[in-house]
Design a protein around this motif. Structure first.
Motif, short mmCIF file in Angstrom:
data_model
loop_
_atom_site.label_atom_id
_atom_site.label_comp_id
_atom_site.label_asym_id
_atom_site.label_seq_id
_atom_site.Cartn_x
_atom_site.Cartn_y
_atom_site.Cartn_z
N MET A 12 18.01 94.68 -0.16
CA MET A 12 18.58 93.95 0.97
C MET A 12 17.54 93.69 2.04
O MET A 12 17.84 93.31 3.15
CB MET A 12 19.72 94.81 1.54
CG MET A 12 20.89 93.99 1.99
SD MET A 12 21.65 93.06 0.68
CE MET A 12 21.58 91.42 1.19
N ARG A 49 29.28 87.43 15.58
CA ARG A 49 29.18 88.76 14.97
C ARG A 49 27.91 89.49 15.38
O ARG A 49 27.89 90.70 15.50
CB ARG A 49 29.27 88.60 13.45
CG ARG A 49 29.06 89.89 12.75
CD ARG A 49 29.47 89.82 11.31
NE ARG A 49 28.98 91.00 10.60
CZ ARG A 49 28.91 91.11 9.30
NH1 ARG A 49 29.34 90.12 8.55
NH2 ARG A 49 28.45 92.19 8.74
N ALA A 91 25.18 94.38 0.21
CA ALA A 91 24.99 93.19 -0.62
C ALA A 91 26.33 92.66 -1.12
O ALA A 91 26.60 91.46 -1.07
CB ALA A 91 24.07 93.51 -1.79
N GLU A 100 28.22 91.06 1.72
CA GLU A 100 27.58 89.79 2.06
C GLU A 100 28.08 88.70 1.11
O GLU A 100 28.46 87.61 1.52
CB GLU A 100 26.07 89.98 1.90
CG GLU A 100 25.22 88.93 2.53
CD GLU A 100 25.30 88.95 4.04
OE1 GLU A 100 25.52 90.03 4.62
OE2 GLU A 100 25.16 87.87 4.62
N LEU A 103 32.74 89.87 3.43
CA LEU A 103 33.51 90.95 4.04
C LEU A 103 32.59 91.76 4.96
O LEU A 103 31.37 91.71 4.84
CB LEU A 103 34.08 91.86 2.96
CG LEU A 103 35.03 91.18 1.97
CD1 LEU A 103 35.40 92.14 0.85
CD2 LEU A 103 36.29 90.70 2.67
N PRO A 116 31.54 95.53 6.15
CA PRO A 116 31.68 96.94 5.73
C PRO A 116 32.47 97.78 6.74
O PRO A 116 33.07 98.77 6.37
CB PRO A 116 30.23 97.45 5.65
CG PRO A 116 29.35 96.27 5.73
CD PRO A 116 30.14 95.09 6.20
#
Ligand code: SF4
Lengths: 381, 351
Positions: free
Chosen positions: A1, A45, B270, B273, B277, B279
């Motif tokens: 990631m 966000r 991941a 993503e 959604l 977490p």
């Protein structure tokens, strides 16, 4: 990631914020519209608005596919499932959008309608194969991003000669909506739209390329910077827009070169062109009827067109009378200017399109930003 | 001539299925209870075979009771199944009161046609979970519903525990200045379950974090003076975000979190993503939030980290005065935002 983390690096963000602030001309204000709900969501966000200098204002555009889906279309889907016994397959976040008579697909499901959540058009095809005795309708919504998969599903259905599959096509087009915001009759009614430039869509542009915005930038003298959905992408795009405005330029620039080209995805475009044609009129929730802004299924694929197959008529259903979505989507008003915001209209019970999905302007402000409206005592942690 | 104790043929757990007879209150039902449930859960109270259980309670304690219904699809998922989940979920609800869980009751609603082999696996997993936790299942019930009227198995469990008389732990006890601790990374249970959903199946190494947390709680409470831990809560459905909003509402204060301090495993990040959604809203079954008086926060955090289930524990924020009860978060990115209640079920977005 690691890939994602790079685009969310706080130190880089502060550097960009400083660069933007340094380039601003002290005596002017900058208003930019991000068309895409994905950008609206990222801004809210990650708290991007907090990092931008107060002179820069982001206006949330109509680019959330769920938000702009008119109530009348959801009514059609419910009607097929509830009254005509079809299995209606749809993307998850469509399930919650309120429809007429206090229904939604989710509530219709509770009343016995067979509504299935799918993750792709191909899943809807699979459902049709698995349920040969039932009519299966794919409720296809979304911008240019979700259109090619629907086109491929229709092609595949034709190849297999699937007798029980059809599509309720509600795909809409980005460029025509942007144009509409700038030149529709309502612009006069709402007043001048204070938009100095656009943050162009990310995923949509992967498909259609950056080309379609060129004529637009030229004709309306508005810079467009196509940007990815990461918060740093958005900030970089703002910096590029500020520079264009300061220099008096209005061209299409591409911040999202890691995914977007000028031509876009030609194979996807060809599939779409084969299966769909322009609709003359299509109602957008919050914007009203926008000419040539949506797609319908071509006559060669008519047998897969749910509207024809189920003889569906279209009845427009207006939003709440006091809803200010139209003005908000055009940048004339902010969510808090609406008297219904946060009291009558909440994400649990949306009155207008902007409150429907978390990518809508009102919902994003409600969910992520409403603390800014109220002074809150905060102790440093 | 040797007399067989009874003439019932043993249940065929390999090929058999639940049928309506198993719920009719007759011999078949008794046989299922005897050969499956009683054997798996075996303990003195259950062995009595009565309709209830008479139980001892430690003196000077108050009784804590919690109940939970479990409906989950799929029934088995990476890292667990509905059986162990139904034990952990209820035990944790008791433990979050600061109580020592003592006994469990379990009620099964089975669907006609359900494979006995799968039921056996689930029941044995449940028995193992109860054994590992040291909390016996002392009474229970079984019903069968017609095919199509259930989802294979529903399990409702009730737990009771003992709470030392003076202890007060609850959402309303949190107050401004308190420190918010989290016992580990979030979202694993929800992602593990999602990864098995029909039409969504994706490859992931993520397994559910389902676990009984009373040992971790006991270790935490032992490490700090009585009264230092104000609130304990396991962030299950609705995830961390919803749990913190619940507590904020109960105690009438707000919270300020730091996103960078909330651990999320890269695969969970991941998957979220990919599905659109967050977490913060995904369910956990083996994590807890502890809200602790600031002067004891360091000791509390060390106690959590010293336990295998709390190794990745972090301090994620503070409780702050705020009549609106906003849970705010400084994002990793450097901005600030509200962490709101979940509205509806988290649904993947389309673009
Ligand atoms: S708050 Fe609700 S009613 Fe008001 S503009 Fe937004 S969506 Fe429309």
């Amino acid at each position: 990631m690691k890939y994602v983390d790079e685009f969310r690096d706080g130190a880089v963000a502060r550097g960009l914020a400083a660069a933007i602030a340094a380039e601003l001309q002290p005596d002017r204000r900058y208003s930019f519209m991000e068309f895409c709900g994905g950008h609206t969501h990222a801004i809210a966000r990650y708290g991007v608005a907090e990092l931008l200098p107060p002179q820069v204002r982001m206006i949330h555009g109509p680019g959330c596919p769920v938000c702009v889906l008119p109530i009348g279309r959801i009514d059609q889907a419910i009607q097929m499932a509830l009254d005509q016994g079809a299995i209606v397959a749809t993307y998850g976040d469509t399930m919650r959008v309120p429809a007429s008579q206090s229904l939604s697909l989710m509530k219709a499901k509770a009343r016995g309608a067979d509504i299935r959540m799918v993750y792709s058009a191909a899943d809807a095809l699979k459902l049709a194969r698995q349920n040969p005795q039932r009519e299966v309708v794919f409720f296809a919504i979304g911008f240019e991003t979700t259109t090619p998969p629907t086109a491929l599903a229709l092609r595949q259905a034709a190849r297999e000669d699937l007798p029980n599959f059809s599509v309720l096509c509600c795909h809409v087009l980005t460029p025509s909506a942007i144009t509409h915001i700038l030149e529709s009759a309502e612009v006069r009614q709402y007043g001048t739209v204070p938009i100095d430039g656009f943050v162009g869509p990310a995923h949509v542009s992967i498909i259609i390329g950056s080309g379609p915005y060129e004529h637009f930038a030229e004709e309306y003298r508005k810079p467009v910077v196509i940007a990815g959905f990461e918060p740093l992408d958005v900030m970089q795009a703002v910096l590029m827009l500020v520079r264009q405005v300061n220099q008096g330029r209005a061209v299409v620039e591409n911040e999202f070169t890691r995914a977007v080209t000028r031509e876009g995805n030609l194979a996807a475009q060809a599939a779409v062109a084969e299966v769909f044609e322009l609709r003359e009129r299509f109602e957008w929730r919050g914007l009203g009827e926008v000419p040539y802004s949506a797609l319908k299924i071509r006559p060669a694929y008519a047998r897969f067109d749910a509207e024809l197959r189920f003889g569906l008529g279209y009845t427009p259903v207006p939003d709440h009378k006091k809803c200010e979505c139209g003005a908000i989507l055009r940048g004339v008003k902010r969510p808090t200017d609406c008297t219904l915001f946060g009291t009558v209209c909440t994400p649990e019970n949306p009155m207008g399109s902007c409150m429907v999905s978390s990518e809508g302007a009102c919902a994003a402000h409600y969910s992520y930003g409403r603390f800014r409206d109220i002074p809150v005592v905060s102790v440093p942690a | 001539m040797s007399v067989k104790p009874n003439y019932i043929r043993p249940i065929d757990f390999k090929h058999g299925r639940v049928d309506m007879n198993h719920g009719a209150g007759g011999r078949a039902g008794a046989q299922l209870i005897e050969e499956l449930f009683a054997r798996a859960f075996d303990n003195p109270a259950l062995r009595q075979g009565d309709d209830g259980a008479a139980l001892d309670m430690p003196a000077g304690h108050r009784l804590v009771m919690a109940t939970d219904g479990h409906v989950i699809s799929p029934l088995e998922f990476p890292g667990g199944d509905i059986g162990c989940l139904s034990v952990h979920g209820t035990l944790n609800d008791v433990a979050m009161m600061g109580a020592q869980p003592l006994y469990l009751a379990a009620s099964f609603i089975l669907e006609e046609g359900f494979a006995l082999a799968e039921l056996k696996r689930i029941v044995e997993s449940m028995a193992a979970a109860a054994r590992d936790a040291g909390v016996p299942i002392v009474t229970g019930d079984t019903k069968v519903v017609e095919r199509g009227k259930g989802d294979g198995v529903f399990i409702a469990t009730t737990g009771v525990g003992a709470l030392p008389a003076g202890r007060r732990i609850g959402g309303a006890q949190a107050r401004a200045g308190d420190v918010v601790l989290l016992s580990g990374s979030i979202g694993e249970h929800g992602v593990a379950v999602l990864s098995q959903r029909e039409s969504l199946e994706f490859e992931t190494a993520i397994v559910s974090d389902t676990a009984a947390l009373h040992g971790l709680v006991a270790q935490l409470l032992a490490a700090v003076p009585e009264g230092a831990v104000h609130t304990l809560r396991d962030p299950t459905r609705g995830g961390l975000a919803t749990t913190l909003n619940e507590i904020a509402r109960q105690c009438g204060a707000g919270m300020l979190l730091h996103e960078a301090d909330i651990p999320v495993q890269p695969q969970v990040e991941a998957a979220c993503e990919l599905l659109g959604l967050d977490p913060l809203y995904i369910a956990n079954e083996g994590k807890l939030v502890a809200i602790v008086a600031p002067e004891h926060a360091a000791a509390a955090l060390a106690a959590l980290q010293a336990h295998p289930l709390g190794r990745a524990a972090t301090r994620i924020g503070v409780v702050q005065e705020d009549p609106h009860g906003f849970v705010q978060m400084c994002t990793r990115f450097g901005g600030r935002r509200v962490v709101d209640w979940l509205s509806g079920e988290p649904l993947p977005r389309i673009c």
